[in-house]
Motif scaffolding. Structure first.
Motif, short mmCIF file in Angstrom:
data_model
loop_
_atom_site.label_atom_id
_atom_site.label_comp_id
_atom_site.label_asym_id
_atom_site.label_seq_id
_atom_site.Cartn_x
_atom_site.Cartn_y
_atom_site.Cartn_z
N ALA A 1 -5.00 0.58 9.73
CA ALA A 1 -5.47 -0.69 9.18
C ALA A 1 -6.31 -0.47 7.93
O ALA A 1 -6.16 -1.19 6.93
CB ALA A 1 -6.27 -1.45 10.24
N ALA A 2 -7.21 0.53 7.98
CA ALA A 2 -8.06 0.80 6.81
C ALA A 2 -7.23 1.25 5.62
O ALA A 2 -7.48 0.84 4.48
CB ALA A 2 -9.09 1.88 7.17
N LEU A 3 -6.21 2.08 5.87
CA LEU A 3 -5.37 2.55 4.77
C LEU A 3 -4.55 1.41 4.17
O LEU A 3 -4.35 1.37 2.94
CB LEU A 3 -4.44 3.66 5.27
N VAL A 4 -4.09 0.49 5.00
CA VAL A 4 -3.34 -0.65 4.48
C VAL A 4 -4.24 -1.49 3.56
O VAL A 4 -3.84 -1.88 2.46
CB VAL A 4 -2.79 -1.51 5.63
N LEU A 5 -5.46 -1.76 4.00
CA LEU A 5 -6.37 -2.56 3.19
C LEU A 5 -6.73 -1.85 1.88
O LEU A 5 -6.72 -2.47 0.80
CB LEU A 5 -7.64 -2.86 3.99
N LEU A 6 -7.04 -0.56 1.97
CA LEU A 6 -7.42 0.18 0.77
C LEU A 6 -6.26 0.30 -0.21
O LEU A 6 -6.43 0.16 -1.42
CB LEU A 6 -7.94 1.57 1.16
N THR A 7 -5.07 0.60 0.31
CA THR A 7 -3.91 0.74 -0.57
C THR A 7 -3.58 -0.60 -1.24
O THR A 7 -3.21 -0.63 -2.42
CB THR A 7 -2.70 1.25 0.23
N THR A 8 -3.73 -1.70 -0.51
CA THR A 8 -3.52 -3.01 -1.11
C THR A 8 -4.53 -3.28 -2.22
O THR A 8 -4.17 -3.77 -3.31
CB THR A 8 -3.61 -4.11 -0.04
N ALA A 9 -5.81 -2.96 -1.95
CA ALA A 9 -6.84 -3.15 -2.97
C ALA A 9 -6.57 -2.28 -4.19
O ALA A 9 -6.76 -2.72 -5.33
CB ALA A 9 -8.21 -2.83 -2.37
N LEU A 10 -6.12 -1.05 -3.96
CA LEU A 10 -5.79 -0.17 -5.09
C LEU A 10 -4.61 -0.70 -5.88
O LEU A 10 -4.60 -0.62 -7.12
CB LEU A 10 -5.48 1.24 -4.55
N ALA A 11 -3.60 -1.24 -5.18
CA ALA A 11 -2.44 -1.79 -5.88
C ALA A 11 -2.83 -2.99 -6.73
O ALA A 11 -2.37 -3.14 -7.88
CB ALA A 11 -1.36 -2.18 -4.87
N VAL A 12 -3.71 -3.85 -6.20
CA VAL A 12 -4.17 -5.01 -6.98
C VAL A 12 -4.96 -4.54 -8.20
O VAL A 12 -4.78 -5.05 -9.31
CB VAL A 12 -5.03 -5.93 -6.09
N THR A 13 -5.82 -3.54 -7.99
CA THR A 13 -6.59 -2.99 -9.11
C THR A 13 -5.67 -2.36 -10.15
O THR A 13 -5.88 -2.53 -11.36
CB THR A 13 -7.59 -1.94 -8.59
N ALA A 14 -4.65 -1.65 -9.70
CA ALA A 14 -3.71 -1.04 -10.63
C ALA A 14 -2.98 -2.10 -11.45
O ALA A 14 -2.78 -1.95 -12.66
CB ALA A 14 -2.70 -0.17 -9.88
N GLY A 15 -2.58 -3.20 -10.79
CA GLY A 15 -1.92 -4.28 -11.50
C GLY A 15 -2.82 -4.90 -12.57
O GLY A 15 -2.37 -5.17 -13.69
N ARG A 16 -4.07 -5.11 -12.23
CA ARG A 16 -5.00 -5.68 -13.20
C ARG A 16 -5.23 -4.72 -14.36
O ARG A 16 -5.32 -5.14 -15.53
CB ARG A 16 -6.32 -5.99 -12.51
N ASP A 17 -5.34 -3.42 -14.05
CA ASP A 17 -5.53 -2.44 -15.13
C ASP A 17 -4.33 -2.41 -16.07
O ASP A 17 -4.48 -2.28 -17.29
CB ASP A 17 -5.76 -1.05 -14.53
N LEU A 18 -3.13 -2.50 -15.50
CA LEU A 18 -1.94 -2.49 -16.35
C LEU A 18 -1.90 -3.70 -17.26
O LEU A 18 -1.54 -3.60 -18.44
CB LEU A 18 -0.68 -2.46 -15.46
N VAL A 19 -2.26 -4.86 -16.73
CA VAL A 19 -2.26 -6.07 -17.57
C VAL A 19 -3.31 -5.95 -18.66
O VAL A 19 -3.06 -6.29 -19.83
CB VAL A 19 -2.53 -7.30 -16.68
N ARG A 20 -4.49 -5.45 -18.31
CA ARG A 20 -5.57 -5.33 -19.29
C ARG A 20 -5.24 -4.35 -20.38
O ARG A 20 -5.54 -4.55 -21.56
CB ARG A 20 -6.87 -4.93 -18.60
N ARG A 21 -4.59 -3.23 -20.01
CA ARG A 21 -4.29 -2.20 -20.99
C ARG A 21 -3.06 -2.55 -21.82
O ARG A 21 -2.88 -2.01 -22.90
CB ARG A 21 -4.08 -0.84 -20.29
#
Length: 333
Positions: free
Chosen positions: A313-333
């Motif tokens: 459960a913790a890995l699912v939540l963290l990986t989801t948060a990382l994926a959202v952060t990665a998406g935002r970083d890609l849009v910003r860059r």
């Protein structure tokens, strides 16, 4: 009129990204054809060496060679960080695992030492060699980690490939009769966790790539922190620890720490770091699920099941948060 040899060269050159072909394709074709007799070009093929060099060049161009467009530069940065984070995770996990095993062995007297030695000598010569290599070779992850951060790329590549070799044995053993055939899901995912970082290290840390650097901290302190977290996870909750407990805990703590650091220091985040951690998180999650599945129907294994489900459960939540952060970083860059 285009000869067959020229058409074959152009077909191989299509492995290169479009931006590179636009600049260099004609020059490369002229160089390869050189002074070859036009009458013999219809019976010739690109040599193996030429094809191999083009493949290597294509990998470098797609993973952030100098002058590459931003998407390729970002992909190369993510691949290099993925390799670095994964090598660090496995180096810390292996060192702690071997240290705890030796500690247990030499604190149990003669009986403990006998059990340890029997694990290497209790079978035939083939199994003995495999047991020794399986115990020793993964320690090369530590060599690969420090060699990479000291810009010793060739030793880092060799060490990573050597460290990943034992992960293949459980998949090859059924072919030799040393293991029953079956759906070895854990062995397959564990092999992916070993070989994908090793191959990413070889491909992304090419001669044109920038030196490897951690986002924060010195190599020694970060490695020590990984060892402390990994070891503490086993020492504090030994009844919940299975083969994946320690590395999964180390990744979860590291990913959570990176997310908190990223939230405060967005300007210092290296490009592709969130994407690299997302890819590593998916790999760790796959290994976690594959290792947990056999325990679901074992009586008396409630602690292992509970710990594994909590980690999942913790890995699912963290990986989801990382994926959202990665998406935002890609849009910003």
């Amino acid at each position: 009129m285009t000869t067959l040899l020229e058409a074959r060269y152009r077909a191989v050159l299509r492995l290169l990204p479009a931006y590179y072909r636009r600049e260099r394709e004609e020059e490369m074709v002229e160089t390869y054809l050189g002074d070859l007799d036009r009458d013999t070009q219809d019976q010739s093929w690109p040599t193996l060496g030429e094809t191999t060099s083009i493949v290597a060049l294509a990998v470098r161009c797609r993973l952030g060679a100098p002058g590459a467009p931003r998407p390729y530069a970002l992909l190369g940065s993510a691949a290099r960080l993925f390799a670095l984070f994964a090598v660090l995770l496995q180096a810390a996990s292996v060192v702690v695992d071997r240290a705890l095993e030796l500690t247990w062995t030499f604190t149990r007297g003669a009986e403990g030492r006998q059990m340890f030695v029997t694990g290497f000598t209790g079978a035939g010569p083939t199994r003995t060699a495999v047991a020794v290599l399986t115990w020793v070779l993964p320690l090369l992850w530590t060599v690969a980690y420090f060699a990479l951060l000291h810009d010793r790329r060739r030793p880092a590549r060799c060490a990573a490939l050597g460290a990943a070799l034992p992960a293949l044995w459980p998949l090859l053993a059924p072919l030799t009769g040393d293991m029953a055939p079956g759906p070895h899901w854990y062995d397959t995912t564990a092999a992916l966790l070993a070989w994908l970082p090793a191959l990413a290290l070889c491909a992304a840390h090419h001669r044109d790539a920038p030196p490897a650097r951690l986002p924060a901290g010195s190599p020694g302190l970060v490695f020590l922190a990984g060892c402390v977290v990994t070891g503490a996870s086993v020492v504090l909750l030994p009844s919940a620890a299975d083969a994946v407990w320690a590395p999964a805990t180390c990744f979860a703590v590291g990913a959570l720490g990176w997310l908190l650091w990223h939230a405060r220091r967005t300007d210092r985040t290296p490009p592709g770091a969130a994407l690299a951690l997302t890819a590593l998180g998916l790999l760790v999650l796959a290994v976690r699920v594959a290792a947990l599945y056999p325990w679901l129907h074992v009586p008396g294994a409630s602690m292992v099941r509970g710990g594994g489900l909590g980690q999942t459960a913790a890995l699912v939540l963290l990986t989801t948060a990382l994926a959202v952060t990665a998406g935002r970083d890609l849009v910003r860059r």
